[in-house]
Design an enzyme around this catalytic site. Structure first.
Site, mmCIF file in Angstrom:
data_model
loop_
_atom_site.group_PDB
_atom_site.id
_atom_site.type_symbol
_atom_site.label_atom_id
_atom_site.label_comp_id
_atom_site.label_asym_id
_atom_site.label_seq_id
_atom_site.Cartn_x
_atom_site.Cartn_y
_atom_site.Cartn_z
ATOM 1 N N ASP A 77 102.078 49.118 -31.191
ATOM 2 C CA ASP A 77 102.709 49.408 -32.480
ATOM 3 C C ASP A 77 102.813 50.899 -32.773
ATOM 4 O OD1 ASP A 77 99.878 49.254 -32.572
ATOM 5 O OD2 ASP A 77 99.886 49.076 -34.743
ATOM 6 N N GLU A 135 97.634 47.401 -33.852
ATOM 7 C CA GLU A 135 96.321 48.064 -33.855
ATOM 8 C C GLU A 135 96.147 48.927 -35.087
ATOM 9 O OE1 GLU A 135 93.488 51.128 -33.652
ATOM 10 O OE2 GLU A 135 95.609 51.605 -33.350
ATOM 11 N N GLU A 136 97.254 49.467 -35.595
ATOM 12 C CA GLU A 136 97.175 50.466 -36.658
ATOM 13 C C GLU A 136 96.953 49.901 -38.060
ATOM 14 O OE1 GLU A 136 97.011 53.555 -36.225
ATOM 15 O OE2 GLU A 136 97.965 54.088 -34.341
ATOM 16 N N HIS A 360 98.812 61.065 -35.108
ATOM 17 C CA HIS A 360 99.366 60.746 -36.431
ATOM 18 C C HIS A 360 100.068 61.943 -37.075
ATOM 19 C CE1 HIS A 360 96.864 56.832 -37.149
ATOM 20 N NE2 HIS A 360 97.005 57.084 -35.850
#
Length: 390
Positions: A77, A135-136, A360
């Site tokens: 993702d 996962e995020e 990020h």
């Protein structure tokens, strides 16, 4: 294993990564990503492919001899970030970006699957390739995949993460805690509002809330052994809508990071003891919502030793770096609750190429040479583990 096999697919792995980077999808919405992975795996042959959940993919490579079952995991993702890079394969999905390297993780595992499918005659036991969604975004995709049975019969699991904060050529290992558990809390202090000129007629939730915030800091400094690791951060405080009115309520939120599972269970009690005592002392009430998120990622010693030996064998001891546990979190821990597992970091930063941005960040990227490190490590690690454990 023949080194030429990893070299032969180097450009292909880079191509997969760039395609995935160009078309990122958010957590729980990885439909096209999963379809791409599924179809790519189909082209390799010798794999049993399925979709454990709507947007995840699993492939099984069953060897010709009995042995252990090893799972390898990659997350797929992306993040809700507007990309600020300018290379040819920049994200085409506005406001969505692969800013954490999951495009690389997926490409690496595709490369590993292709090579190992060609080496089926060497496989003792089974290799299970897990292409995980979400996962995020808690509660995370790993938990869903475990519930779907992807670890049924699995003996151990390995995960890897490309790290821009670790130089290219380094492989980060950690025996024991690798990443922290991540939990959240939100509380509402319920007082009695009124005019700012007459605070004596109110129960001021702001004044009470500030005492709560101050005293929560004492949990780390006064409740714990000084050698224990815990982070409690109050990150939100919302109250009031106009200057001359004391509001009825104040809302406070924050994040809790820890490694010790026993300590982790105690934190809600510590926080509630504080907020309960302070609100009662001032005639207010409270509501507390404490949520456990991802558990700590704690590496199994035996599996980590396999990877440690493999790193030294393939790349030399100078490439091995023992990394300190980080307070960031990872839902790989959901797998480690079920089977022994190890999570490794693959160095992907390169200051000379300007690859310096953290995960990020809108300008995040990684050195694509790191992809081959990942493929080589997981292919050889898999063959070694299955050969020794078979």
């Amino acid at each position: 294993m023949n080194h030429d096999l990893t070299v032969a697919i180097e450009e292909e792995v880079i191509g997969w990564r760039r395609y995935l980077h160009k078309y990122p999808e958010l957590s729980f919405h990885e439909e096209k990503t999963a379809q791409f992975v599924y179809e790519t795996l189909q082209s390799f042959g010798d794999l049993e492919i399925s979709c454990p959940t709507k947007t995840s993919v699993m492939a099984r490579l069953i060897g010709q001899q009995p042995g252990k079952v090893l799972a390898l995991r990659a997350d797929m993702d992306a993040l809700p970030i507007e990309e600020e890079n300018d290379f040819d394969f920049v994200s085409q999905n506005k406001g969505v970006m692969h800013a954490c390297g999951h495009d690389g993780h997926t490409a690496i595992l595709l490369g590993v699957a292709k090579i190992l499918a060609q080496q089926k005659h060497q496989i003792k036991g089974e290799v299970r390739f897990l292409f995980q969604h979400a996962e995020e975004l808690p509660p995370g995709g790993a938990q869903e995949m475990v519930k779907a049975g992807v670890l049924d019969g699995v003996d151990m699991i390995i995960g890897a993460h490309l790290m821009s904060t670790l130089p290219l050529g380094k492989i980060g290992l950690s025996y024991g805690p690798m990443m922290a558990g991540a939990d959240t809390f939100k509380m509402t202090i319920v007082g009695n509002g009124g005019h700012a000129s007459q605070p004596d007629l109110t129960i001021d939730p702001i004044a009470i809330g500030t005492q709560v915030v101050t005293n929560i800091q004492h949990i780390v400094s006064r409740y714990l052994d000084a050698q224990e690791t815990l982070v409690i951060s109050v990150t939100q405080f919302h109250a009031g809508s106009t200057i001359n009115v004391i509001p009825n309520t104040a809302t406070i939120g924050g994040s809790v990071r820890s490694f010790n599972p026993e300590l982790r269970e105690k934190i809600p009690t510590f926080i509630e003891r504080i907020v309960k005592g302070i609100t009662e002392a001032h005639g207010a009430t409270y509501e507390l919502d404490y949520r456990f998120g991802y558990a700590p990622t704690i590496n199994d010693e035996v599996v980590t030793r396999f990877m440690d030996e493999m790193v030294c064998e393939l790349f030399g001891e100078e490439s091995r770096e023992f990394v300190k546990p980080t307070m960031a979190s990872e839902d790989f821990s959901a797998y480690q609750k079920v089977v022994p597992g190890s999570y490794v970091a693959i160095g992907a930063g390169n200051k000379e190429k300007g690859i310096i941005y953290p995960h990020h960040h809108p300008k995040f990227t990684f050195d694509e040479e790191a992809l081959q490190y990942g493929v080589k490590l997981l292919v050889n690690g898999t063959l070694k583990i299955l050969h020794l454990g078979g």
